[in-house]
Write a protein that holds these residues in place. Sequence first.
Motif: not given
Length: 269
Positions: A93-117
């Motif tokens: 996220x950049x504002x006025x030419x300066x870095x404000x927030x940086x992140x590493x993000x992992x994307x995938x496909x979620x569903x509403x299945x409950x946990x196995x454990x």
Amino acid sequence: MGNFSEATALTVRGEGEFGAVLDAQWSVGNRLHGGYLLAVLARAACESPAGAGHPHVTAVSGSFIEPPEPGEAVARVETLRVGRSVAQVRAALVQEGRLRVESHITLGLLDDTGPWWSSHEPVELPPEQDCFLAPTNPPGSDLTVPLMAVVEERIVPEHLSFAFGAPTRTGVIASWQRLADGSDWDPLSLLVALDPVPPVSYDLGLSGWVPTIQLSAFIRRLPAPGPIRVRLAATDVGGDRMDEVAHAWDDKGRLVAQATQLAAVRLPA
């Protein structure tokens, strides 16, 4: 009142670059909320080419470098890897030419299945109507919290004893949360819920500003419609630093998201 979708809306400016208008209503005091800023970057990641076939944010690790101001900003997304089940990107996220927030993000496909454990049972809370609705202008404080006009947060009464000069010092604050416009929670908006207000330092008798330095979040599954329950707890406080761990359960009692953050905190002499 702007809704979450509007507050995180983006316009395409080029390959991997998006324009954003940061909404002052998603603020605590005069600082934009950290979970909201990560949600803006996560939306940019989902709308980038890496999001094709990987429509949901599943993990975020964000560093807060310099507080941005409400208004125009740029979200830049760099694809690191696209696989069959996950895509990984770097977003800034950049504002006025300066870095404000940086992140590493992992994307995938979620569903509403409950946990196995799972070893985490939902936090037990009083009924919503018996919990205290957090106001935008907390009594006895000069701090305004515009965020509380867009997120309806009902805090367990005993966890608010700090407001009366008698903090429990257990290091826990739990609440019910809804989006005030009636929208259901989704993987992006859960990032806001995982950075709840007030910080757990208040329950330890430490008042004042608690800026987030780094926050890592996991989104486990699609939440059911309805409110979520959030438990925020501290593990260790010292060296002018505090960690907070948040867990969120949906209306079916399933763990849907969790986060750990490192925050600055001013300790008494």
